[in-house]
Design an enzyme around this catalytic site. Structure first.
Site, mmCIF file in Angstrom:
data_model
loop_
_atom_site.group_PDB
_atom_site.id
_atom_site.type_symbol
_atom_site.label_atom_id
_atom_site.label_comp_id
_atom_site.label_asym_id
_atom_site.label_seq_id
_atom_site.Cartn_x
_atom_site.Cartn_y
_atom_site.Cartn_z
ATOM 1 N N HIS A 18 0.821 -1.210 0.000
ATOM 2 C CA HIS A 18 0.000 0.000 0.000
ATOM 3 C C HIS A 18 0.862 1.269 0.000
ATOM 4 O O HIS A 18 2.057 1.244 0.294
ATOM 5 C CB HIS A 18 -0.908 0.016 1.235
ATOM 6 C CG HIS A 18 -0.143 0.025 2.530
ATOM 7 N ND1 HIS A 18 0.410 1.175 3.065
ATOM 8 C CD2 HIS A 18 0.177 -0.973 3.386
ATOM 9 C CE1 HIS A 18 1.024 0.890 4.192
ATOM 10 N NE2 HIS A 18 0.908 -0.416 4.410
ATOM 11 N N ASN A 24 3.413 5.761 8.622
ATOM 12 C CA ASN A 24 4.618 5.482 7.830
ATOM 13 C C ASN A 24 5.529 6.707 7.797
ATOM 14 O O ASN A 24 6.744 6.611 7.986
ATOM 15 C CB ASN A 24 4.255 5.128 6.383
ATOM 16 C CG ASN A 24 3.586 3.779 6.243
ATOM 17 O OD1 ASN A 24 2.759 3.590 5.348
ATOM 18 N ND2 ASN A 24 3.903 2.820 7.089
ATOM 19 N N ARG A 68 -5.747 1.237 4.152
ATOM 20 C CA ARG A 68 -4.601 1.643 3.342
ATOM 21 C C ARG A 68 -4.383 0.729 2.143
ATOM 22 O O ARG A 68 -4.004 1.190 1.061
ATOM 23 C CB ARG A 68 -3.340 1.730 4.205
ATOM 24 C CG ARG A 68 -3.000 0.474 5.023
ATOM 25 C CD ARG A 68 -1.970 0.837 6.087
ATOM 26 N NE ARG A 68 -1.466 -0.298 6.861
ATOM 27 C CZ ARG A 68 -1.995 -0.742 7.990
ATOM 28 N NH1 ARG A 68 -3.114 -0.177 8.470
ATOM 29 N NH2 ARG A 68 -1.435 -1.744 8.650
ATOM 30 N N GLU A 91 -1.789 -6.911 7.758
ATOM 31 C CA GLU A 91 -0.409 -6.800 8.200
ATOM 32 C C GLU A 91 -0.189 -7.565 9.506
ATOM 33 O O GLU A 91 -1.127 -7.847 10.254
ATOM 34 C CB GLU A 91 -0.048 -5.317 8.391
ATOM 35 C CG GLU A 91 1.368 -5.037 8.860
ATOM 36 C CD GLU A 91 2.454 -5.532 7.905
ATOM 37 O OE1 GLU A 91 2.537 -6.755 7.703
ATOM 38 O OE2 GLU A 91 3.217 -4.688 7.394
#
Length: 209
Positions: A18, A24, A68, A91
């Protein structure tokens, strides 16, 4: 009498991470329990990469249900293909470490990281509610094995997450050794071939734009 050679069935698998989120950008841990949307940069990353990506050759598209990954998949697909969502593509869950800054955790818990600064299985002693890499490899490879079984001659696109991709690749191509592969960049593309007696990495962590 000559017999026609049986065609080898080949499943082609493309994995895309993504785009960027605010977590991030701030270099904070972002696992499966955190459902952050793409930020403005992440949307732009996905749009730029999608301009140079041909979705028409794919038979099936799957994605993690997290925002995301979902949004990134939608940008790549352009409403041209249905997107199937699977919980196993979420994730890795980092438990108590989720949303915390990597640099702070590395300073406080160096044994939870590799020498390169990536999270290692030792992190579980400090974040006991998180997943192990073995857990992630098991659920993600179960998903891929199902694809291979059901669609042995299809071209499949999967949009998911960085640690999950790295763990999957290590599982299939390095006996689980995560040190061989670099962390996957936002919107990077990785491509693989699965045949009955052959597996091949065609591309890993390639950013197009």
């Amino acid at each position: 009498m000559l017999f026609a050679k049986e065609r080898i069935k080949t499943m082609k698998l493309t994995l895309i991470r993504h785009g960027q989120t605010d977590l991030n950008k701030e270099n904070r841990i972002q696992g499966g329990g955190i459902d952050q949307p793409l930020n403005e940069t992440g949307i732009m990353q996905a749009q730029q990469a999608a301009k140079n990506f041909d979705i028409s050759g794919y038979d099936l598209v799957y994605a993690s249900p997290l925002k995301r990954a979902r949004k990134t998949a939608e940008i790549f697909v352009h409403d041209e293909k249905p997107i199937h969502f699977d919980e196993r593509l979420k994730e890795m869950d980092f438990g108590e470490w989720d949303t915390l800054r990597v640099i702070d955790l590395y300073k406080k818990y160096p044994k939870g990281f590799t020498s390169d600064g990536y999270i290692a299985n030792g992190y579980l002693r400090y974040a006991p509610s998180g997943e192990s890499f073995e857990d992630v490899a098991q659920r993600a490879s179960e998903f891929v094995d199902e694809l291979i079984d059901k669609y042995p001659d299809k071209n499949v696109l999967v949009v998911c997450h960085g640690t999950l991709i790295k763990t999957l690749v290590a599982h299939y191509f390095a006996n689980g050794n995560l040190d061989i592969f670099r962390q996957v960049e936002n919107c990077a593309i990785s491509k693989f071939v699965f045949e009955e007696n052959r597996r091949q990495v065609q591309m890993y962590n390639h950013v197009i734009g």
